[in-house]
Structures are given as structure tokens and as C-alpha cells.
Design an enzyme around this catalytic site. Structure first.
Site, PDB file in Angstrom:
ATOM      1  N   HIS A  31       0.862  -1.184   0.000  1.00  0.00           N
ATOM      2  CA  HIS A  31       0.000   0.000   0.000  1.00  0.00           C
ATOM      3  C   HIS A  31       0.897   1.232   0.000  1.00  0.00           C
ATOM      4  O   HIS A  31       2.140   1.099  -0.039  1.00  0.00           O
ATOM      5  CB  HIS A  31      -0.951  -0.027   1.204  1.00  0.00           C
ATOM      6  CG  HIS A  31      -0.256  -0.281   2.509  1.00  0.00           C
ATOM      7  ND1 HIS A  31       0.644   0.600   3.060  1.00  0.00           N
ATOM      8  CD2 HIS A  31      -0.296  -1.333   3.360  1.00  0.00           C
ATOM      9  CE1 HIS A  31       1.107   0.124   4.198  1.00  0.00           C
ATOM     10  NE2 HIS A  31       0.566  -1.064   4.399  1.00  0.00           N
ATOM     11  N   HIS A  34       4.086   1.264   2.170  1.00  0.00           N
ATOM     12  CA  HIS A  34       5.275   0.593   1.614  1.00  0.00           C
ATOM     13  C   HIS A  34       5.896   1.443   0.503  1.00  0.00           C
ATOM     14  O   HIS A  34       7.111   1.571   0.400  1.00  0.00           O
ATOM     15  CB  HIS A  34       4.893  -0.757   0.990  1.00  0.00           C
ATOM     16  CG  HIS A  34       4.339  -1.753   1.941  1.00  0.00           C
ATOM     17  ND1 HIS A  34       3.014  -2.112   1.954  1.00  0.00           N
ATOM     18  CD2 HIS A  34       4.946  -2.489   2.909  1.00  0.00           C
ATOM     19  CE1 HIS A  34       2.820  -3.021   2.885  1.00  0.00           C
ATOM     20  NE2 HIS A  34       3.962  -3.267   3.482  1.00  0.00           N
ATOM     21  N   ASP A 147       5.333   0.063  12.864  1.00  0.00           N
ATOM     22  CA  ASP A 147       5.789  -1.046  13.702  1.00  0.00           C
ATOM     23  C   ASP A 147       6.936  -0.521  14.565  1.00  0.00           C
ATOM     24  O   ASP A 147       8.106  -0.865  14.355  1.00  0.00           O
ATOM     25  CB  ASP A 147       6.230  -2.215  12.820  1.00  0.00           C
ATOM     26  CG  ASP A 147       5.064  -2.806  12.056  1.00  0.00           C
ATOM     27  OD1 ASP A 147       4.141  -3.310  12.694  1.00  0.00           O
ATOM     28  OD2 ASP A 147       5.055  -2.711  10.811  1.00  0.00           O
TER      29      ASP A 147
END
Ligand code: PAF
Length: 277
Positions: A31, A34, A147
Site C-alpha cells: 500500500h 510501503h 511497527d
């Protein structure tokens, strides 16, 4: 764009030996988030390598692994358009011809937040990332800040193993409604998808309160703002020292502070984070 499925082929690729190789490891289902890593890598490096591999050793939940979206053809089209030089999309047998029994010291960064809820997850990430690094041999590697704990752990890993790789963190990309982009968002039901922007709204509310409220008051407000939505349930919301990932009690406890949240939206877990200072 060259697409490889075998690690030996990558090792023999001449472009990887010239200039700076930048690497974006992914699990596919790409998406905008990235693509922003790929774009930064393209701007900063001579050769751009991307891997697409849904790594089984980092999934502690079999259903999550089974349901993880796989969209290889669409991913390759996006990467070609983004000017990527090389894609590594190995099979499981190629990555793990033998079971990987390595256990990594992750400096305790794996024992907080996601760690206890996803046993073995970060060790699996360390297994695959170290394998990918030794195959691609990049000088730089790009990871998303969504993350946040993973990024801290990878930085620790690279430092503790003395790997000559610069780790570059890239800001979270969000939809117009504030939801952090994630490959798992497509798995949300319409009701959970409609509720999910409440997570970032709650985090922003927490940051706004910071000057006039204690750490505990902020934690309670953020949790309530999420849990008042019937489609969402907070697994944790922690306000942590960015370096140690340990919870703080006072705003003065650490120079840099991040709020990290994990929320259950039906079957799907969503994580997000925000900088407090
Ligand atoms: O962040 C991810 O997509 C994965 O954890 C990674 C770093 C590609 C390792 O499988």
C-alpha cells in the site's frame, strides 16, 4: 525490474555490487505506506531491492498467517512503477530449507507491549530479517515507524550483531480519516473499518492533553476514547521511553516518549503509535 525467487541468483547480481544498495523488506499486500519507503529508498540509493515474503516464523497465530493478504502480481506492478531494480520473492522452502532454530537476544525490547501478546513474533522477525540482510547485503534498510517496536528491535539487532547496515525509519502513512495504513486494513469488516479512525483520534487527544494531565490520566482518556466505540477494544496503550520501550510514570522520565497502542477490531489487531515528545 528483475524478479528473483532464489537467493543464489541475488548473490550473483552485478548491480548489487555497485554503489549503495537500499533494501525494503515487506510481506507484500503493498500500500502507500510501503511505497513511501520505496520512494525514499529510490531517492537515497543507487540500487533499490524489495523483498516480498510472508514469513511464517513471525506468526504466532495460524489463522493470521492463513488470512494474511497475498497480492503478488499487483505488488510487482506497483514496484515496477516505483522504479524498483530488484525484487526477491522466495518460497518458504527457499528461505527455510531447514527449520531456523536461532534464538536472538533482543535486549529485552521484545518482552514488552507486543512481545507477551505475540510469543516468538520478534524472534521470527529477527530470523527472517537477518537472513534477508545476508542475501541482499544492503548498505541501508528502510522500515516503517508504524511497527515502532519492530523498528527499535531491528536497530538493536543490527547494532548487537555489528551488521554494516544503516536502518532508516520512515513516518507512518495514514488514510484521510487518520487510520494508519496497514496490509491488514483490507480484512476489516465495514463496521470495524468505520470505527478504526477512532484509534488515531484518541492518540491525538492524548497528545493534546499532555501539558495539563498526568501520564495516567492520558492513558485512561485514550483507552476510554477507543473502548467507548463498541467495535474496538484496546489490548494495551502504553506511554514509553522511546529508547528502552519501558513505560514511564512521569513526563520527565525520558527525553523522548512515544504512545503505542494495540486494538482489537473484531478478528483483526491494529497497532498505531504517536510521538509525545
Ligand atoms: O514489517 C514487516 O512487514 C515484516 O515484519 C518484515 C520486516 C518484512 C519481516 O518479515
Amino acid at each position: 525490474m528483475q524478479v528473483f525467487t532464489k537467493s543464489a541468483e541475488i548473490k550473483n547480481t552485478p548491480s548489487l555490487k555497485k554503489g549503495i544498495t537500499g533494501f525494503v523488506p515487506t510481506m507484500g499486500a503493498l500500500h502507500e505506506g510501503h511505497l513511501s519507503l520505496v520512494g525514499k529508498c529510490r531517492n537515497e540509493c543507487d540500487t533499490v531491492a524489495v523483498s516480498i515474503f510472508v514469513n511464517p516464523t513471525q506468526f504466532n497465530d495460524k489463522n493470521d498467517l492463513k488470512n494474511y493478504p497475498r497480492t503478488l502480481d499487483a505488488d510487482l506492478a506497483l514496484l515496477e512503477k516505483a522504479g524498483v531494480d530488484l525484487v526477491f520473492a522466495p518460497s518458504e522452502a527457499e528461505m527455510y530449507p531447514e527449520p531456523d532454530n536461532r534464538v536472538f537476544d533482543l535486549g529485552g525490547l521484545d518482552t514488552v507491549m507486543e512481545g507477551p501478546l505475540r510469543p516468538g513474533h520478534f524472534n521470527g522477525v529477527a530470523q527472517v530479517v537477518t537472513k534477508l540482510f545476508s542475501i541482499v547485503e544492503p548498505q541501508r534498510a528502510y522500515f516503517g515507524e508504524k511497527d515502532f517496536q519492530q523498528l527499535a528491535i531491528i536497530r538493536y539487532l543490527v547494532k548487537s550483531l555489528d551488521l554494516p547496515i544503516e536502518i532508516i525509519g520512515c513516518p507512518i502513512r495514514r488514510g484521510e480519516d487518520g487510520l494508519a495504513l496497514s496490509s491488514r486494513n483490507v480484512l476489516l469488516t465495514p463496521e470495524h473499518r468505520a470505527a478504526a479512525p477512532q484509534i488515531y483520534a484518541a492518540l491525538c487527544k492524548g497528545v493534546e492533553m499532555m501539558d495539563k494531565a498526568s501520564v495516567n490520566e492520558v492513558i485512561n482518556t485514550v483507552r476510554n476514547a477507543i473502548d467507548n466505540n463498541p467495535w474496538l477494544s484496546t489490548e494495551y496503550f502504553e506511554i514509553v521511553d522511546t529508547a528502552s520501550l519501558r513505560s514511564i510514570k512521569q513526563w520527565s522520565d525520558a527525553p523522548h516518549i512515544q504512545g503505542c497502542v494495540a486494538v482489537r477490531a473484531g478478528e483483526i489487531r491494529l497497532i498505531d503509535n504517536i510521538r509525545f515528545k
